[in-house]
Design an enzyme around this catalytic site. Structure first.
Site, PDB file in Angstrom:
ATOM      1  N   THR A  29       0.827  -1.211   0.000  1.00  0.00           N
ATOM      2  CA  THR A  29       0.000   0.000   0.000  1.00  0.00           C
ATOM      3  C   THR A  29       0.855   1.254   0.000  1.00  0.00           C
ATOM      4  O   THR A  29       0.445   2.285  -0.539  1.00  0.00           O
ATOM      5  CB  THR A  29      -0.938  -0.019   1.225  1.00  0.00           C
ATOM      6  OG1 THR A  29      -1.854  -1.091   1.052  1.00  0.00           O
ATOM      7  CG2 THR A  29      -1.720   1.268   1.379  1.00  0.00           C
ATOM      8  N   THR A 109       1.668  -4.231   4.285  1.00  0.00           N
ATOM      9  CA  THR A 109       1.455  -4.513   5.710  1.00  0.00           C
ATOM     10  C   THR A 109       0.945  -5.941   5.960  1.00  0.00           C
ATOM     11  O   THR A 109       1.100  -6.465   7.057  1.00  0.00           O
ATOM     12  CB  THR A 109       0.432  -3.536   6.324  1.00  0.00           C
ATOM     13  OG1 THR A 109      -0.823  -3.681   5.657  1.00  0.00           O
ATOM     14  CG2 THR A 109       0.902  -2.093   6.249  1.00  0.00           C
ATOM     15  N   ASP A 110       0.337  -6.556   4.924  1.00  0.00           N
ATOM     16  CA  ASP A 110      -0.386  -7.808   5.189  1.00  0.00           C
ATOM     17  C   ASP A 110       0.501  -8.971   5.612  1.00  0.00           C
ATOM     18  O   ASP A 110       0.090  -9.791   6.441  1.00  0.00           O
ATOM     19  CB  ASP A 110      -1.230  -8.193   3.966  1.00  0.00           C
ATOM     20  CG  ASP A 110      -2.462  -7.289   3.832  1.00  0.00           C
ATOM     21  OD1 ASP A 110      -2.763  -6.544   4.779  1.00  0.00           O
ATOM     22  OD2 ASP A 110      -3.115  -7.331   2.773  1.00  0.00           O
TER      23      ASP A 110
HETATM   24  C1  SIN Z   1      -0.987  -2.990   2.742  1.00  0.00           C
HETATM   25  O1  SIN Z   1       0.164  -2.765   2.405  1.00  0.00           O
HETATM   26  O2  SIN Z   1      -1.500  -2.349   3.705  1.00  0.00           O
HETATM   27  C2  SIN Z   1      -1.875  -4.013   2.100  1.00  0.00           C
HETATM   28  C3  SIN Z   1      -1.358  -4.547   0.830  1.00  0.00           C
HETATM   29  C4  SIN Z   1      -0.099  -5.333   0.991  1.00  0.00           C
HETATM   30  O3  SIN Z   1       0.107  -5.973   2.021  1.00  0.00           O
HETATM   31  O4  SIN Z   1       0.687  -5.347   0.019  1.00  0.00           O
END
Ligand code: SIN
Length: 348
Positions: A29, A109-110
């Protein structure tokens, strides 16, 4: 998606005086973009290049001499094991070369907590390695990526970060890769180290650690990705819940997995039907590790299941996803009996 070929970008105001930090971009993200700046959920992750991420951070060139590489452009939910190998190899090569003083990795973040823990256990250097990410895409009003990136570079450039293992700089806080977990699906303050808390903070160019990392990491472990990447041991995760059946365990055993991590209820307790299937799996040579779906606390050995009698291993404070990372590394290092695995889970 397969890792892409790397490209490099360089920014600096006075390269000789500043720490040299390599920024490895992988997508997420933080590199996401939406059609509308008010949109923080409907967007495409991993579409903005590292050059634009760096350009959005005024003053970065006053903190460090930056060499940036686009290692991948993915949504981290799709993280392939091959990219873990590429990333770990690149981090080790950069740190060993003497050309950089630290590494920053931009990530989704995932699965950030999984990549961070993998690197924490396998990187062979005391130089800082700092992951960061964002909850809002780069196109959003009040995007959190630029400040998080500045914080991560500031931490990686700090002598105080040396020897602390792999770190995550997010929302002004510095966490250990071992303890950090994502705890919110949407909030900007999306990461915590449950019960234990952050190691310190970064703000306005200052880095302060309030505590250190006690468990061995990086050069203090016998693990390396080089050996695992030849053939990653297959380890899957099953959950225990009301009415759980043995169908998934039987399918995994038939598929030839080397290990199963259980996301148990409470203190890693397991539905009786599932527990019998797992005990049979152990007898077939499959490593079974008990973790918990609760999200904080520890799983006590022989607490909610007779580990000694059934041949299970308890994950301690590792959540199921991190327990899977450690189990893969341990299996790849040739340890597979519960008596060999439990000390590894107790130590790392
Ligand atoms: C994010 O980064 O918050 C979600 C998408 C990902 O993990 O690439």
């Amino acid at each position: 998606m397969a890792p892409m070929a790397t490209s490099t970008t360089s920014i600096s105001s006075s390269p000789r005086a500043l720490p040299r930090i390599a920024v490895l971009a992988t997508g997420g993200t933080i590199a996401g973009s939406a059609a509308d700046s008010a949109q923080t959920a409907g967007y495409q992750a991993g579409v903005v290049g590292v050059d634009k991420l760096l350009a959005a951070v005024p003053g970065l060139a006053n903190v460090a001499h930056i060499e940036a590489e686009q290692v991948a452009s993915i949504d981290s939910k799709d993280m392939p094991l091959a990219l873990w190998a590429t990333l770990a190899g690149r981090v080790d090569a950069l740190l060993a070369s003497g050309d950089v003083d630290g590494v920053v990795i931009t990530h989704g973040t995932d699965t950030l907590e999984e990549t961070a823990y993998l690197l924490h256990l396998t990187v062979k250097s005391a130089k800082p390695v700092v992951l960061t990410a964002a909850m809002r895409p780069s196109s959003a009003l009040s995007a959190d990526g630029p400040l998080n990136l500045l914080g991560a570079v500031t931490v990686a450039a700090s002598p105080a970060a040396r020897g602390q293992g792999v770190l995550v700089a997010f929302n002004n806080r510095i966490h250990s890769a071992r303890d950090i977990v994502k705890t919110s699906t949407y909030a900007v303050d999306a990461f915590q180290s449950p019960e234990i808390g952050a190691l310190g903070w970064v703000q306005d160019g200052r880095v302060e650690f309030q505590r250190g990392v006690v468990r061995p990491h990086t050069s203090g472990t016998p693990f390396s990705v080089g050996s695992v990447a030849v053939e990653w041991p297959v380890v899957d995760i099953v959950a225990s819940y009301a009415g759980a059946s043995r169908v998934m365990v039987d399918a995994l055993v038939a598929a030839g997995v080397r290990g199963i991590v259980v996301a148990g209820t409470g203190n890693g307790s397991i539905h009786a039907t599932l527990q019998s299937a797992l005990a049979e799996a152990v007898k077939k040579g499959i490593a079974v590790v008990r973790s918990s779906r609760v999200g904080s606390g520890h799983v006590m050995r022989n607490g909610a299941a007779p580990d000694d009698a059934l041949g299970f291993v308890s994950a301690g404070t590792l959540n199921p996803y991190k327990a899977r990372v450690l189990l893969m590394l341990a299996l790849a290092s040739g340890k597979s009996a519960a008596a060999e695995l439990q000390p590894i889970f107790d130590q790392y």
